[in-house]
Design an enzyme around this catalytic site. Structure first.
Site, PDB file in Angstrom:
ATOM      1  N   LYS A  80       1.150  -1.527   3.858  1.00 15.01           N
ATOM      2  CA  LYS A  80       0.323  -0.391   4.283  1.00 15.01           C
ATOM      3  C   LYS A  80      -0.250  -1.092   5.595  1.00 15.01           C
ATOM      4  CE  LYS A  80      -2.298   1.876   1.477  1.00 15.01           C
ATOM      5  NZ  LYS A  80      -3.100   2.377   0.428  1.00 15.01           N
ATOM      6  N   ARG A  98       3.483   9.081  -5.969  1.00 14.37           N
ATOM      7  CA  ARG A  98       2.560   8.031  -5.760  1.00 14.37           C
ATOM      8  C   ARG A  98       1.334   7.941  -6.771  1.00 14.37           C
ATOM      9  NH1 ARG A  98      -2.467   8.112  -2.003  1.00 14.37           N
ATOM     10  NH2 ARG A  98      -3.123   6.352  -1.564  1.00 14.37           N
TER      11      ARG A  98
END
Length: 474
Positions: free
Chosen positions: A217, A35
């Site tokens: 998200k 990430r």
């Protein structure tokens, strides 16, 4: 480099893990997806890390996924006289657009979109929920509030408005610039922050197209109200428990985590559980037992991946944190009750040819106990539908497309391998057997279940299931 587990590990890169030796060590210890958190660091920093990842990928011959995590809108107070103030419980407190430094009676809030969405009785949370205000009166550029929970406050602390749908795009000008850079760099997944509505996914899709997969998200209560539609429109979901736990009572987060995981598993969309999974390992070489149980619970629920944030980005023990996750996951998956739970929570498939084939694959795998399931896919569709079934054997995903192989690094049970194009079924079966043997999934004489779509190269055509035996001359 075969991983002996189905759930994947995502690790955030940062100051503690920015050079090639550190990234290599993380990968060797078990990271499947890296990430890049664009809330921190420069675009140059992230580009350099991505170049390192691609070099390692070439060296090890294993596709590695890269997730670009956009910062999203950040709603913050302005500054205070002397840098801080004290808010007293039950006192009056004003928020307004005046940029003059605040004090114990007022503070600047340079976000007209917040004032536009307020209603009488709306609660505002400051500094990750440590302070709480109730709106008594408001206008286009101010809000008079009562302090419900007081305490110290300092410059530029965050503001959350949990019960209101804010008229804000999830993509700020910074995000759009970061997105252009990230897509040009060749990231595989884009994590979209501040998702409130299904239309937020559409806005991102217009820019991203098919250049990367979109991961929403879920950190806002408004998103939970539109959960099914958001899951339907995106390519994957991240359960962002930090912000979700600020805007909702903490006791609701485990319940919502399970709800989100179920919704994703129903639709065959990858789901990642993130935030504070091994938080204490930022400063300690071992986690708490509660953190180990937290990671295990996510794995028992059948998530596609578990994620490390500050633990790997800025903590003192990034390698130990990854190694710990790499021990927890296979331990859970070896527990007989894990398979019992996965089967018990398995959702019925859709009435499509692809799901009929993949459901049959799952049953064949249960009956014949083959060494592996082999999917041949161009877009990743067949592998995703196979992974949705959570078969009891590994999924070897063969694809001629490197972008597809990298995206599959996020998906439960999938081991992606880049192969040449095939032109007929016989060539594909031969490729499947040869690769299953070469990658250590099957030995001569063992069976593999092959799933694919005809004609080759067309997405969504999964319509073939074949049981093959690895020949003795492989």
């Amino acid at each position: 480099m075969r991983r002996l587990r189905s759930a994947k590990i995502v690790a955030t890169l940062g100051p503690a893990t920015s050079d090639e030796p550190a990234i290599r060590a993380l990968f060797e210890r078990g990271v499947d997806v890296f990430r890049l958190n664009f809330s921190h660091g420069t675009q140059h920093d992230h580009a350099r890390r991505l170049e390192t990842i691609r070099r390692l990928e070439k060296e090890f011959g294993r596709p590695i996924g890269v997730l670009l995590d956009l910062q999203g809108p950040k709603l913050r107070l302005g500054t205070f006289e002397g840098g801080r103030a004290q808010l007293e419980a039950l006192a009056r407190f004003r928020l307004d657009m005046d940029r003059a430094s605040g004090n114990g009676r007022r503070a600047p809030l340079p976000h007209p979109e917040i004032f536009a969405a307020l209603q009488e009785g709306t609660e505002l949370l400051l500094d990750d929920g440590k302070l709480r205000l109730r709106v008594d009166r408001h206008g286009a550029d101010f809000a008079e509030t009562t302090v419900l929970v007081g305490g110290p406050i300092s410059d530029r602390k965050g503001v959350n408005v949990p019960s209101v749908l804010l008229p804000i795009s999830p993509l700020t000008p910074k995000d759009r610039d970061d997105l252009d850079v990230g897509l040009a760099m060749g990231v595989d997944w884009v994590a979209l922050s501040f998702v409130q509505r299904p239309e937020d996914i559409d806005e991102a899709r217009e820019i991203i197209g098919t250049r990367a997969a979109i991961m929403a998200k879920l950190e806002k209560p408004a998103a939970i109200e539109h959960l099914d539609a958001i899951v339907e429109r995106c390519d994957g979901i991240m359960v962002a428990r930090g912000d979700l736990g600020v805007e909702l009572p903490p006791e609701r987060v485990p319940e919502l985590q399970r709800q989100i995981v179920r919704a994703c598993r129903l639709r065959g969309k990858p789901v990642v559980v993130a935030t504070q999974m091994l938080e204490s390992m930022i400063a300690a070489p071992v986690p708490t037992r509660a953190e180990v149980s937290d990671v295990a619970t996510a794995v028992y629920d059948g998530v596609d991946a578990v994620m490390l944030s500050a633990e790997s980005a800025s903590g003192k023990y990034p390698l130990e944190a990854v190694a710990m996750m790499d021990r927890i996951v296979p331990r859970v998956e070896a527990d007989p009750s894990y398979r019992t739970g996965i089967d018990a929570t398995h959702e019925s498939a859709q009435s499509t040819t692809a799901d009929a084939v993949c459901t049959s694959m799952r049953q064949v795998a249960a009956l014949l106990a083959p060494a592996a399931t082999v999917t041949y896919t161009s877009s990743g569709f067949t592998s995703l539908r196979a992974a949705r079934e959570r078969p009891a054997v590994p999924i070897l995903s063969l694809t001629p497309d490197i972008a597809t192989a990298r995206r599959m690094a996020m998906v439960w049970g999938v081991h992606a391998v880049l192969v040449d194009d095939v032109h007929d079924v016989g060539e594909m079966i031969e490729c499947a057997c040869r690769t299953a043997h070469a990658e250590g999934f099957a030995q001569p004489g063992q069976k593999v279940v092959v799933v694919a779509g005809l004609p080759f190269g067309q997405s969504g055509t999964t319509n073939l299931l074949h049981v093959a035996r690895i020949p003795n001359h492989s």
